[in-house]
Design a protein around this motif. Structure first.
Motif, PDB file in Angstrom:
ATOM      1  N   GLY A  92       0.802  -1.214   0.000  1.00 22.61           N
ATOM      2  CA  GLY A  92       0.000   0.000   0.000  1.00 22.61           C
ATOM      3  C   GLY A  92       0.834   1.262   0.000  1.00 22.61           C
ATOM      4  N   ASN A  93       2.125   1.159   0.315  1.00 24.41           N
ATOM      5  CA  ASN A  93       2.965   2.341   0.365  1.00 24.41           C
ATOM      6  C   ASN A  93       3.909   2.409  -0.836  1.00 24.41           C
ATOM      7  OD1 ASN A  93       4.549   0.176   1.012  1.00 24.41           O
ATOM      8  ND2 ASN A  93       5.555   1.131   2.780  1.00 24.41           N
ATOM      9  N   TYR A  94       3.430   1.960  -1.979  1.00 19.25           N
ATOM     10  CA  TYR A  94       4.283   1.950  -3.172  1.00 19.25           C
ATOM     11  C   TYR A  94       4.742   3.363  -3.520  1.00 19.25           C
ATOM     12  CZ  TYR A  94       5.555   1.828  -8.121  1.00 19.25           C
ATOM     13  OH  TYR A  94       6.215   1.986  -9.319  1.00 19.25           O
ATOM     14  N   GLN A  95       6.015   3.479  -3.785  1.00 19.59           N
ATOM     15  CA  GLN A  95       6.595   4.734  -4.235  1.00 19.59           C
ATOM     16  C   GLN A  95       7.342   4.471  -5.538  1.00 19.59           C
ATOM     17  OE1 GLN A  95       6.202   7.762  -2.974  1.00 19.59           O
ATOM     18  NE2 GLN A  95       4.872   6.943  -1.347  1.00 19.59           N
ATOM     19  N   PRO A  96       7.020   5.213  -6.586  1.00 20.20           N
ATOM     20  CA  PRO A  96       7.703   4.974  -7.862  1.00 20.20           C
ATOM     21  C   PRO A  96       9.184   5.357  -7.777  1.00 20.20           C
ATOM     22  CG  PRO A  96       6.365   6.968  -7.978  1.00 20.20           C
ATOM     23  CD  PRO A  96       6.048   6.314  -6.675  1.00 20.20           C
ATOM     24  N   ASP A  97       9.990   4.500  -8.323  1.00 17.96           N
ATOM     25  CA  ASP A  97      11.433   4.751  -8.396  1.00 17.96           C
ATOM     26  C   ASP A  97      11.748   5.248  -9.800  1.00 17.96           C
ATOM     27  OD1 ASP A  97      14.158   4.816  -8.401  1.00 17.96           O
ATOM     28  OD2 ASP A  97      14.433   2.740  -7.722  1.00 17.96           O
ATOM     29  N   ARG A 114      -3.949   9.145 -11.979  1.00 17.86           N
ATOM     30  CA  ARG A 114      -3.147   8.811 -10.804  1.00 17.86           C
ATOM     31  C   ARG A 114      -3.965   8.607  -9.534  1.00 17.86           C
ATOM     32  NH1 ARG A 114       1.780  13.144 -11.690  1.00 17.86           N
ATOM     33  NH2 ARG A 114       2.585  12.246 -13.641  1.00 17.86           N
ATOM     34  N   PRO A 115      -5.002   9.421  -9.251  1.00 16.57           N
ATOM     35  CA  PRO A 115      -5.783   9.157  -8.026  1.00 16.57           C
ATOM     36  C   PRO A 115      -6.392   7.761  -7.994  1.00 16.57           C
ATOM     37  CG  PRO A 115      -6.275  11.342  -8.882  1.00 16.57           C
ATOM     38  CD  PRO A 115      -5.449  10.662  -9.925  1.00 16.57           C
ATOM     39  N   ALA A 116      -6.841   7.278  -9.142  1.00 20.78           N
ATOM     40  CA  ALA A 116      -7.422   5.935  -9.192  1.00 20.78           C
ATOM     41  C   ALA A 116      -6.348   4.875  -8.942  1.00 20.78           C
ATOM     42  CB  ALA A 116      -8.089   5.712 -10.546  1.00 20.78           C
ATOM     43  N   VAL A 117      -5.159   5.092  -9.509  1.00 22.86           N
ATOM     44  CA  VAL A 117      -4.068   4.135  -9.291  1.00 22.86           C
ATOM     45  C   VAL A 117      -3.650   4.145  -7.827  1.00 22.86           C
ATOM     46  CG1 VAL A 117      -1.712   3.509  -9.919  1.00 22.86           C
ATOM     47  CG2 VAL A 117      -3.265   4.384 -11.666  1.00 22.86           C
ATOM     48  N   GLY A 118      -3.555   5.355  -7.248  1.00 24.76           N
ATOM     49  CA  GLY A 118      -3.188   5.450  -5.840  1.00 24.76           C
ATOM     50  C   GLY A 118      -4.197   4.766  -4.941  1.00 24.76           C
ATOM     51  N   ALA A 119      -5.492   4.973  -5.223  1.00 24.64           N
ATOM     52  CA  ALA A 119      -6.536   4.328  -4.423  1.00 24.64           C
ATOM     53  C   ALA A 119      -6.488   2.815  -4.604  1.00 24.64           C
ATOM     54  CB  ALA A 119      -7.908   4.872  -4.815  1.00 24.64           C
ATOM     55  N   TRP A 120      -6.182   2.375  -5.820  1.00 25.64           N
ATOM     56  CA  TRP A 120      -6.094   0.939  -6.081  1.00 25.64           C
ATOM     57  C   TRP A 120      -4.915   0.319  -5.337  1.00 25.64           C
ATOM     58  CZ3 TRP A 120      -2.456  -1.761  -9.408  1.00 25.64           C
ATOM     59  CH2 TRP A 120      -2.789  -3.109  -9.632  1.00 25.64           C
TER      60      TRP A 120
END
Length: 224
Positions: A92-97, A114-120
């Motif tokens: 849940g804490n994915y951060q793009p590298d 991006r909001p949909a991807v973040g919520a997913w």
């Protein structure tokens, strides 16, 4: 025998009915033309709204395709990175590298996507089997162009409904003008007739038709 003293009053009544019928015919024709104009304008507006809705739908379709392609490319890149390095498995804490292909692709998602991807990602889809399959199943995934297209379609429907109502009103005024013409006909025939019964019948018909038209016009909507 016909009462000579009543004839002037009867002729005045006929003249008055014919005058009112003439005015009513002109008014009905004027209103019919005005409502026909409303009909034409509304159909034109409906056509323009549908054209804009089609354009917005095309934009929405193109944006959805971009989102699907970019998400698929990101998911493939992320999968390749996980296979190569299981520690890269996101939660849940994915951060793009930005040094990874997946991070490069993630940072180039459309801002509205991006909001949909973040919520997913917050549902921990790689760990939670009950999570939605893709960001496209999330309520956060909304396309502004798609919403605009739907609003334009609804506006087109409203304009079409207005046009249909205006067409009916125009037809109603035309029908009223026809009845006014009958008043003129009956009154004219009554003035030429020499038979008292025929005169009274035609005068009664003209008067009834005139009264009906006047009452009807009182309840018709007026376009100015």
């Amino acid at each position: 025998m016909e009462d000579a003293s009543s004839r002037p009053r009867w002729e005045l009544l006929l003249a008055l009915m014919m005058a009112l019928a003439a005015v009513g015919t002109a008014w009905a024709g004027f209103q019919s033309a005005k409502w026909s104009g409303v009909q034409a304008d509304s159909y034109a507006a409906a056509g323009a709204a549908r054209a804009e809705a089609g354009q917005a739908a095309t934009v929405a379709s193109r944006q959805r395709t971009i989102d699907v392609v970019s998400f698929t490319a990101w998911l493939n890149a992320l999968n390749a990175e996980i296979v190569a390095n299981p520690a890269a498995r996101p939660s849940g804490n994915y951060q793009p590298d930005p040094d990874q292909v997946s991070g490069f692709l993630f940072n180039r998602f459309r801002p509205d996507f991006r909001p949909a991807v973040g919520a997913w990602l917050a549902t921990r889809p790689l760990l939670n089997p009950a999570a939605p399959a893709t960001p496209f199943d999330m309520p956060e995934y909304r396309l502004a162009a798609e919403a605009a297209s739907q609003e334009l379609v609804e506006e087109a429907e409203r304009q079409s409904a207005t046009a249909r109502a205006a067409n009916q009103r125009s037809d109603n005024y035309v029908l009223t003008a026809v009845i006014f013409a009958l008043v003129l006909l009956f009154a004219g025939l009554a003035s030429k007739s020499r038979n008292r019964t025929t005169q009274n019948t035609l005068t009664g018909l003209a008067l009834a038709a005139l009264a009906g038209c006047v009452l009807t016009l009182a309840f018709f909507p007026v376009e100015v």
